[in-house]
Write a protein that holds these residues in place. Sequence first.
Motif, PDB file in Angstrom:
ATOM      1  N   LYS A 177       0.799  -1.231   0.000  1.00  0.00           N
ATOM      2  CA  LYS A 177       0.000   0.000   0.000  1.00  0.00           C
ATOM      3  C   LYS A 177       0.833   1.283   0.000  1.00  0.00           C
ATOM      4  N   GLU A 234      -8.319   1.298  -1.656  1.00  0.00           N
ATOM      5  CA  GLU A 234      -8.477  -0.056  -2.196  1.00  0.00           C
ATOM      6  C   GLU A 234      -8.988  -0.016  -3.633  1.00  0.00           C
ATOM      7  N   ALA A 238      -7.078  -1.480  -6.902  1.00  0.00           N
ATOM      8  CA  ALA A 238      -7.737  -2.444  -7.784  1.00  0.00           C
ATOM      9  C   ALA A 238      -7.712  -1.967  -9.238  1.00  0.00           C
TER      10      ALA A 238
END
Length: 254
Positions: A177, A234, A238
């Motif tokens: 991340k 997120e 993606a």
Amino acid sequence: MIRLKLNPLTESATLLRRVGVVLGSVGLTALYSLLILLRALFGRLHRQIVDQYCREWSAALLRLVRASLTVRGHVPDFGDGRRYIIMCTHASHYDIPASFVSLPGSIRMLAKKELFKIPLLGQAMRAAEFPSVDRSDRQKAVKDLERARAMMESGIVLWAAPEGTRSPDGKLLPFKKGCFHLALDTEAVIVPVAIRGIHQVLPARSWQINLGQPVDVRVGQPLETAGKTKAELEAVMAEVRLRLEELLGDGEAE
């Protein structure tokens, strides 16, 4: 499409050639690190000369393995005043040289802090404006982010590998991340780049070197992060993963 063809024949390097590639790579890295440090010492180091050295070093490394490089896709105008971060697949030590040769602008790798501990190379990277972000230390991470943002605002394009480690087969690994937090924190434009065939040049966790390997650098559609919040992290991850998977597919990038 841009093609840099160094040798069309793929072959497995002999032991002697592998030794030559390793020694040549170490020597080239030491030479350009020394040149940067000497220029910095005498106050003659500037961003344009670092850009030149990075591309000369990269091209020389690729010539050692006779890589056949092709670039596909539309490369953004990195000089339009926006902040950019290239998010690239990571399947080889040659990902970075291939990116430096293929893409314009003042590209600097977002480096692991361990690299700055390597003698000569670490000092040269700091002098050449290669940033790192240490998220294990909150106060230092804030300062690192401020520095990275300032560098991007001054025209530096950051290069990051969201996988964090090299893929042994060229397929995408799970994402970390860190670079996505940086992209949101700096409201950067994410440019997805996938490099096909690069894992065959020097497969991860091996000393096998394949000479004359065709390498396909594919640049995808940029993704804006301005206005996005951490709640959308997120979703951004993606979307970048989807774009990289599409670039790694069999079809040609537009």
